[in-house]
Design an enzyme around this catalytic site. Sequence first.
Site, short mmCIF file in Angstrom:
data_model
loop_
_atom_site.label_atom_id
_atom_site.label_comp_id
_atom_site.label_asym_id
_atom_site.label_seq_id
_atom_site.Cartn_x
_atom_site.Cartn_y
_atom_site.Cartn_z
N HIS A 173 43.91 0.86 20.63
CA HIS A 173 42.96 0.14 19.79
C HIS A 173 43.63 -0.39 18.52
O HIS A 173 43.28 -1.46 18.04
CB HIS A 173 41.77 1.04 19.42
CG HIS A 173 40.72 1.08 20.48
ND1 HIS A 173 39.54 0.40 20.38
CD2 HIS A 173 40.68 1.72 21.68
CE1 HIS A 173 38.81 0.60 21.46
NE2 HIS A 173 39.49 1.41 22.27
N GLY A 205 48.19 -6.38 16.02
CA GLY A 205 49.43 -5.63 16.10
C GLY A 205 49.30 -4.17 15.71
O GLY A 205 48.26 -3.72 15.24
#
Length: 190
Positions: free
Chosen positions: A66, A72
């Site tokens: 997640h 990123g």
Amino acid sequence: MASASTLLVVFPLFLGLLIGSSSAQLTTDFYGKSCPSVFKTIQAQVCSAVAKEARMGASVLRLFFHDCFVNGCDAFILLNDTPNFIGEKNAAANRNSTRGFEVIDAIKAAVEQACPGVLSCADVLAIAARDSVVAISKRLVLLCIYIKTIKITVWWGENVAPLHTNNSRLEGSNAEFLTWPTTSIDTKAI
């Protein structure tokens, strides 16, 4: 003539950038000098958490997923809300979907005690996710070895038949699915 002089100036600069950037490579021993105990510290915390609750290994991996999925791997998933900011931890996509924050907090505290101010939260989360997968894998392998070495039996009416025997009561059933692997290829599947 102006283009040749420009080339003489630009080419060495480009070459310098190229050579300079190639020396900065990722390494597995990046923290070897600044925090040599980091991997053992994180591994001990992860193993402790997985020993308490086996699903926690998958939860830490999910936290990492997640975190990396949105903009990123920046550890923003660990950010708490403030009056002016809604962190990723409580964002709609993560609410009731992610857990294990207390494990990461314990890992960060242990790492900070061992190596103050050295590791980023993103690195802690990445290493913890890796170690979680290893911890779960080792646990699964140990479980499979344990199950294979003890006498496993299946209840068939009044008789108890070991899975690895050819019991006549199993004929005509799906007994072939109840046998242990016998070849090295089958064993690798476990």
